[in-house]
Design a protein around this motif. Sequence first.
Motif, short mmCIF file in Angstrom:
data_model
loop_
_atom_site.label_atom_id
_atom_site.label_comp_id
_atom_site.label_asym_id
_atom_site.label_seq_id
_atom_site.Cartn_x
_atom_site.Cartn_y
_atom_site.Cartn_z
N PRO A 18 46.39 34.34 35.53
CA PRO A 18 46.69 34.19 36.96
C PRO A 18 47.00 35.55 37.57
N CYS A 19 46.78 35.67 38.85
CA CYS A 19 47.05 36.93 39.54
C CYS A 19 48.56 37.08 39.73
N PHE A 20 49.11 38.13 39.16
CA PHE A 20 50.55 38.37 39.22
C PHE A 20 50.99 38.65 40.65
N ILE A 21 50.22 39.45 41.38
CA ILE A 21 50.59 39.80 42.75
C ILE A 21 50.53 38.58 43.65
N LYS A 22 49.52 37.72 43.44
CA LYS A 22 49.42 36.52 44.27
C LYS A 22 50.59 35.57 43.99
N LYS A 23 51.01 35.48 42.74
CA LYS A 23 52.17 34.63 42.43
C LYS A 23 53.46 35.23 42.97
N LEU A 24 53.57 36.56 42.94
CA LEU A 24 54.80 37.22 43.36
C LEU A 24 54.93 37.28 44.88
N ILE A 25 53.86 37.74 45.55
CA ILE A 25 53.91 37.97 47.00
C ILE A 25 53.31 36.80 47.78
N GLY A 26 52.28 36.18 47.21
CA GLY A 26 51.65 35.06 47.90
C GLY A 26 50.35 35.41 48.61
N ILE A 27 49.88 36.66 48.48
CA ILE A 27 48.60 37.03 49.07
C ILE A 27 47.67 37.56 47.98
N ASP A 28 46.39 37.51 48.26
CA ASP A 28 45.41 38.01 47.29
C ASP A 28 45.53 39.51 47.12
N CYS A 29 45.26 39.97 45.91
CA CYS A 29 45.21 41.42 45.66
C CYS A 29 43.74 41.86 45.75
N PRO A 30 43.46 43.16 45.77
CA PRO A 30 42.07 43.61 45.85
C PRO A 30 41.22 43.21 44.65
N GLY A 31 41.84 42.84 43.54
CA GLY A 31 41.08 42.45 42.36
C GLY A 31 40.92 40.96 42.17
N CYS A 32 41.49 40.17 43.08
CA CYS A 32 41.39 38.72 42.94
C CYS A 32 39.93 38.27 43.00
N GLY A 33 39.54 37.51 42.02
CA GLY A 33 38.18 37.01 41.95
C GLY A 33 37.33 37.73 40.91
N MET A 34 37.82 38.83 40.36
CA MET A 34 37.02 39.59 39.40
C MET A 34 36.80 38.81 38.10
N GLN A 35 37.83 38.15 37.60
CA GLN A 35 37.68 37.37 36.37
C GLN A 35 36.66 36.25 36.56
N ARG A 36 36.75 35.57 37.67
CA ARG A 36 35.81 34.48 37.91
C ARG A 36 34.40 35.00 38.12
N ALA A 37 34.26 36.19 38.72
CA ALA A 37 32.94 36.79 38.89
C ALA A 37 32.34 37.16 37.53
N ILE A 38 33.16 37.68 36.63
CA ILE A 38 32.67 37.98 35.29
C ILE A 38 32.28 36.70 34.57
N LEU A 39 33.04 35.65 34.77
CA LEU A 39 32.70 34.36 34.19
C LEU A 39 31.37 33.85 34.72
N PHE A 40 31.14 33.99 36.02
CA PHE A 40 29.85 33.59 36.59
C PHE A 40 28.71 34.44 36.02
N LEU A 41 28.96 35.73 35.81
CA LEU A 41 27.93 36.58 35.22
C LEU A 41 27.57 36.14 33.81
N THR A 42 28.55 35.76 33.01
CA THR A 42 28.26 35.30 31.66
C THR A 42 27.49 33.98 31.67
N LYS A 43 27.68 33.19 32.71
CA LYS A 43 26.94 31.94 32.84
C LYS A 43 25.56 32.15 33.45
N GLY A 44 25.29 33.37 33.95
CA GLY A 44 24.00 33.65 34.56
C GLY A 44 23.92 33.30 36.03
#
Length: 101
Positions: A18-44
């Motif tokens: 989970p995004c630590f900054i999003k849990k702490l502050i409540g807003i997305d950080c500049p890196g939010c979505g990178m893990q899911r994007a890598i997951l989508f890349l592995t799925k093609g």
Amino acid sequence: MRLRALFIYLGLDNFMLPCFIKKLIGIDCPGCGMQRAILFLTKGEFIEAFKMYPAIYPMLLLLAFLGANKLYTIKYANTITIILMISTVGFILTNYILKFI
């Protein structure tokens, strides 16, 4: 090859952080979505990866260039690296700003 991607997908899907900054502050950080994007890349799913995190492709290009630069001598490598870094940061900041509009 698809079987290996399936194993990678199953492993990553169960252990996404989970995004630590999003849990702490409540807003997305500049890196939010990178893990899911890598997951989508592995799925093609390349278009979904771009929709999730548009900076994934300039970032991968930068990492590939830095890896190639370690293996081979590339002329003007410093200039190319700086240009790729600036474009990657530009994509990240543009995506981050557009999330809030």
